[in-house]
Design an enzyme around this catalytic site. Structure first.
Site, PDB file in Angstrom:
ATOM      1  N   HIS A 190       0.851  -1.180   0.000  1.00 19.15           N
ATOM      2  CA  HIS A 190       0.000   0.000   0.000  1.00 19.15           C
ATOM      3  C   HIS A 190       0.892   1.237   0.000  1.00 19.15           C
ATOM      4  CE1 HIS A 190       1.072   0.149   4.228  1.00 19.15           C
ATOM      5  NE2 HIS A 190       0.500  -1.034   4.439  1.00 19.15           N
ATOM      6  N   HIS A 233       4.024   1.325   2.286  1.00 21.43           N
ATOM      7  CA  HIS A 233       5.205   0.635   1.764  1.00 21.43           C
ATOM      8  C   HIS A 233       5.898   1.477   0.696  1.00 21.43           C
ATOM      9  CE1 HIS A 233       2.738  -2.996   3.009  1.00 21.43           C
ATOM     10  NE2 HIS A 233       3.861  -3.172   3.678  1.00 21.43           N
TER      11      HIS A 233
END
Length: 284
Positions: free
Chosen positions: A34, A37
């Site tokens: 997501h 990250h």
């Protein structure tokens, strides 16, 4: 972007980079990527010449077989996101590559792994420390990038690196949140719409608790009130709400001058365990 799944091929690529004088950063993940990250990827790209992102759902850090089985696995989409983000290598080893027959070693980091998630998930941080150490050795990275949402994990890794003299710098990056404040997490996609509405109470309650403690409310009373408010908001159970010293994670009964403090919590919605944390500003 190149996708690699074996240690031998990865080390060959990194050797080429280092012979050319390039610095190497790694962003270890368990996939289901997501924006949080990807913010770590961007931080790595800003500091390093080459960036590796690892995707590996690490079986030895799970204490619940159902949690391991239901953990989201989205490698194809992860690869597309990482390619667009400018990652040089996606390293996605198999379980057999990471833990071949006869594998018998665990790394235990005492102290900072005690209590919090370490208390409710026996063996969890042994699994984390073991796989992260292996990833450091496999990637030969100069720096590794982690999100502060998993604050205890970051401190466990810092302690391991210091104690084992591992030649890798640890860079922690701020928690990325949704517009309503919920910390980004791969587990969020397992929440039902109703649970997702309830989940936002976690950061809101923690923020209020942090303000209360900073304003002079007694720590024990503030923590107890926060746990009660989470239960009232609809959380099924609360693992912990605690105030800890940031550097060594020792419990704090009060704010101490010169000791940065962090409020940390974990709570369950259905079968989803959410964690969050935030710094507590010092008293005026």
């Amino acid at each position: 972007m190149e996708t690699i799944s074996t240690v031998a091929e990865l080390r060959a690529r990194v050797r080429e980079w280092k012979q050319a004088g390039a610095s190497v950063g790694v962003v270890p993940t368990m996939g289901a990527l997501h924006a949080g990250h990807l913010s770590l990827v961007q931080a790595a790209r800003a500091r390093m010449d080459r960036v590796i992102t690892t995707v590996f759902v690490n079986p030895i850090q799970f204490d619940n077989a159902d949690d391991l089985a239901t953990y989201p696995r989205t490698l194809a989409e992860d690869g597309r996101l990482l390619a667009r983000s400018g990652v040089d290598v996606l390293y996605a080893p198999t379980a057999a590559e990471m833990y071949p027959p006869g594998f018998a070693t665990r790394i235990t980091v005492a102290g900072v792994s005690t209590g919090l998630c370490g208390g409710s998930r026996p063996g969890h941080f042994d699994g984390v420390a073991t796989v992260v150490c292996k990833l450091f050795m496999q990637t030969l990275a100069d720096c590794a990038f982690f999100g502060e949402k998993d604050f205890q994990q970051v401190q466990v890794i810092r302690r391991m690196v210091a104690d084992l003299d591992l030649p890798v710098g640890i860079v922690s990056c701020p928690t990325l949140r949704e517009a309503d404040g919920l910390a980004l997490s791969s587990r969020n996609r397992r929440l039902t719409p109703a649970q997702r509405q309830t989940a936002v109470a976690l950061p809101r309650v923690l923020a209020a608790c942090a303000r209360d403690i900073a304003a002079g409310t007694g720590v024990a009373a503030a923590l107890s009130d926060a746990a009660d408010r989470l239960a009232a908001a609809g959380f099924d159970s609360v693992d912990y709400v605690e105030l800890r010293a940031e550097t060594d994670l020792r419990p704090l009964a009060t704010l101490l001058p010169g000791t940065p403090a962090r409020l940390l919590a974990a709570a369950w919605l259905g079968g989803v365990r959410l964690i969050d944390g935030m710094p507590v500003p010092p008293r005026d």
